[in-house]
Design an enzyme around this catalytic site. Sequence first.
Site, PDB file in Angstrom:
ATOM      1  CE  LYS A 116     -42.243  60.719  47.621  1.00  0.00           C
ATOM      2  NZ  LYS A 116     -43.628  60.916  48.003  1.00  0.00           N
ATOM      3  CD  GLU A 200     -42.581  53.840  43.952  1.00  0.00           C
ATOM      4  OE1 GLU A 200     -43.566  54.120  43.243  1.00  0.00           O
ATOM      5  OE2 GLU A 200     -42.470  54.190  45.127  1.00  0.00           O
ATOM      6  CG  HIS A 235     -47.760  62.933  39.768  1.00  0.00           C
ATOM      7  ND1 HIS A 235     -48.242  61.725  39.344  1.00  0.00           N
ATOM      8  CD2 HIS A 235     -46.676  63.192  38.999  1.00  0.00           C
ATOM      9  CE1 HIS A 235     -47.480  61.275  38.365  1.00  0.00           C
ATOM     10  NE2 HIS A 235     -46.527  62.147  38.125  1.00  0.00           N
ATOM     11  NE  ARG A 292     -49.537  66.380  55.000  1.00  0.00           N
ATOM     12  CZ  ARG A 292     -50.252  66.038  53.947  1.00  0.00           C
ATOM     13  NH1 ARG A 292     -51.568  65.967  54.034  1.00  0.00           N
ATOM     14  NH2 ARG A 292     -49.685  65.723  52.804  1.00  0.00           N
TER      15      ARG A 292
HETATM   16  P1  ADP Z   1     -45.891  63.003  46.304  1.00  0.00           P
HETATM   17  O1  ADP Z   1     -45.422  62.731  47.698  1.00  0.00           O
HETATM   18  O2  ADP Z   1     -44.987  63.897  45.526  1.00  0.00           O
HETATM   19  O3  ADP Z   1     -47.329  63.433  46.253  1.00  0.00           O
HETATM   20  P2  ADP Z   1     -46.521  60.208  45.812  1.00  0.00           P
HETATM   21  O4  ADP Z   1     -45.519  59.165  46.034  1.00  0.00           O
HETATM   22  O5  ADP Z   1     -47.597  60.371  46.844  1.00  0.00           O
HETATM   23  O6  ADP Z   1     -45.807  61.605  45.554  1.00  0.00           O
HETATM   24  O7  ADP Z   1     -47.221  59.972  44.398  1.00  0.00           O
HETATM   25  C1  ADP Z   1     -48.102  60.904  43.861  1.00  0.00           C
HETATM   26  C2  ADP Z   1     -48.902  60.290  42.736  1.00  0.00           C
HETATM   27  O8  ADP Z   1     -48.038  59.801  41.696  1.00  0.00           O
HETATM   28  C3  ADP Z   1     -49.734  59.096  43.113  1.00  0.00           C
HETATM   29  O9  ADP Z   1     -50.980  59.476  43.649  1.00  0.00           O
HETATM   30  C4  ADP Z   1     -49.861  58.366  41.786  1.00  0.00           C
HETATM   31  O10 ADP Z   1     -50.849  58.996  40.988  1.00  0.00           O
HETATM   32  C5  ADP Z   1     -48.540  58.608  41.124  1.00  0.00           C
HETATM   33  N1  ADP Z   1     -47.601  57.491  41.358  1.00  0.00           N
HETATM   34  C6  ADP Z   1     -46.726  57.362  42.371  1.00  0.00           C
HETATM   35  N2  ADP Z   1     -46.028  56.230  42.277  1.00  0.00           N
HETATM   36  C7  ADP Z   1     -46.449  55.601  41.157  1.00  0.00           C
HETATM   37  C8  ADP Z   1     -46.103  54.367  40.479  1.00  0.00           C
HETATM   38  N3  ADP Z   1     -45.156  53.553  40.943  1.00  0.00           N
HETATM   39  N4  ADP Z   1     -46.761  54.050  39.354  1.00  0.00           N
HETATM   40  C9  ADP Z   1     -47.723  54.873  38.855  1.00  0.00           C
HETATM   41  N5  ADP Z   1     -48.079  56.035  39.429  1.00  0.00           N
HETATM   42  C10 ADP Z   1     -47.456  56.405  40.567  1.00  0.00           C
END
Ligand code: ADP
Length: 679
Positions: A116, A200, A235, A292
């Site tokens: 990431k 973040e 999540h 993917r």
């Molecule tokens: P993973 O790869 O583990 O699925 P992601 O980065 O795709 O993680 O994030 C998964 C979820 O977490 C997102 O869909 C969102 O709901 C929440 N999320 C991620 N980053 C943030 C953020 N900076 N603020 C609020 N929610 C977040």
Amino acid sequence: MIKKLLIANRGEIACRVMRTAKAMGIQTVAVYSDADAKALHVLQADEAVHLGPAPSKDSYLRGTAIIEYAKKLGVDAIHPGYGFLSENAEFAKACTAHDIIFVGPPASAIEAMGSKSAAKKIMEAAGVPLVPGYHGDDQDEATLKQASDAMGYPVLLKAAAGGGGKGMRQVWKESEFSAALSAAKRESMASFGDEHMLVEKYLTRPRHVEIQVFCDTHGNGVYLFERDCSVQRRHQKVIEEAPAPNFPANIRQQMGGAALQAAKAINYVGAGTVEFLYDEDGSFYFMEMNTRLQVEHPVTEMITGEDLVRWQLDVAEGKPLPKNQSELTLTGHAFEARIYAEDPNNDFLPASGTLSLIKTPMLSAQGSASKVRIDTGVQQGDEISVYYDPMISKLVVWGENREAALKQLVSALKQYHIDGVTTNIDFLIDVASSEPFGNAELTTTFIDKHADSLFNKQSKSVTAELPAIALLTVLSRNQCIEKQSLLPSPWGVIAAWRPNMEYQESLTVLVNDKAHALRLIHKDASGDTRKQKGIALKVLTGSDSIEVAGHLEADKLITFVDGVRRSYHFSQNDGKFGLFGQDSHCHFKVVAPDIGDDDDNHTGASLDAPMNGTVVAHLVEVGVSVKKDAPLLIMEAMKMEHSIAAPCDGMVRGYFYQPGELVDGGSVLIDFDADSKGE
Ligand code: ADP
């Protein structure tokens, strides 16, 4: 040309990919583990190879073995599906090295997006908006904390290698930072063998909106609009939809453009998804790119009318994209609900077991204004094992607009009847039919915010006729079996019934573990036109009298109550029966008086007349609570008085016989409402 395709996956996605491959005249090869020897994806493939024991690392993750088999079988291409080897750059490289097409992006693009933090650096350079935060290499706690302090709380700690919501921690204030960091690192180390973290700004009310992109080897790229995947638990996505509701066209264009920029920055080829957080003020930020095909790709297929797997195979063969941006259109609205074997009321704990009943909603009729699609890899009788993701299927619906599609979703969910494992179907119905969901008040905290109305709801009220319908189910089933065989019916305990005789018996029906004492009168239904194939009953519960009639028709129980025809699916598991109607379902067990089952049956045999006799007196008024062993009724038999006592704490709901009335031995005397175990 791809003539033979190996699908290095299992379950619904393996079946999904095969469907398109077959339609394109491509031969298919499945792979399977011990646990999946009879799975649908194996049955549907032209050939299948056994990879090893059930655990993924011994089967579906054996990339080298998969490539060896592919060579042996003359396979031209491997489709990795999602999960397993789909984002494994080494596997993609190995395919290419063995002259096999990997249906996915180049290994370099997978690598670029694998971390990431590395992905963020690339996106930053490409001018794609990022969530404010720190994604540097200096992993000192002091550095991470300083970045958080400067940004202001709340912040989100994320594992750079993360996925599936693992290794993520919210930090709401400075004092919690250190403990949260250690926890996130531990989780990341355990899941990914790496503890690199990024920080973040935590957005408190964002939506998760993602863009489907597609690129070919000729430098063309398009976006197939967006999906809103805001409704999440821990999540992870629960219901996805396309297009995103209340999403202005100019934002769609900007986000689509940003996603394509992201794809171009890494020379992307094939299907990819760029995930964004979309904030209340209209700003959006790059989160990550999944290299993917996504689980939720069908909603995009529904609104665009395109087959994304076909696109993938075309691109893999080196063909240009079938359409350019201006040729792509967005029509209507689609939802996908993920049907899982899990218990939403127990922290979504995964469930396993045998799927003893699967009845799917009707798929849409030709020419219908709505569409229902089910992507699944299991059928009735299959096992949901502990080894893999417990997803049973994806229910996908399309309608002309969001309102129509949502109605279709709720209706289809209500028609989806599964027994043998706990599922999230009721939870999905509650989410989909809730007011805020209907109003599209979507944010990633939707489920937490509405937890009070979504979890641990009182089980849907058991209607007065349900215990009577339960009896009808068992009797109909018995009748059906007796016609075919003289063996004793395995279907319950109502054995004494004879066709065309008025016959009475007393029974207890446990509906969702709550006891209902009933008196059952089998009616002679002569003159009734339904009699030929059915059964008619009169059932007395306390002071109510209910008349039900019905019969089995194919795999359904058809009932008539007060002139209303309804149909139910039913199932049997370990002596318990499942009954599934349009708006309600329950599990029940019928207990005959002399078979008593004191473990589950609070009313037990002790509320029955011990022998033929006369009721002398009622000792407790209806509606009054009593303690276990309190005397409830006196009856006289053989010139002796017998006291009938409460089998447990509870309440008398009614008496079936008045003082002075004669009763047969074994008749249930009292409608007793036990204080049930969990309530
Ligand atoms: P993973 O790869 O583990 O699925 P992601 O980065 O795709 O993680 O994030 C998964 C979820 O977490 C997102 O869909 C969102 O709901 C929440 N999320 C991620 N980053 C943030 C953020 N900076 N603020 C609020 N929610 C977040």
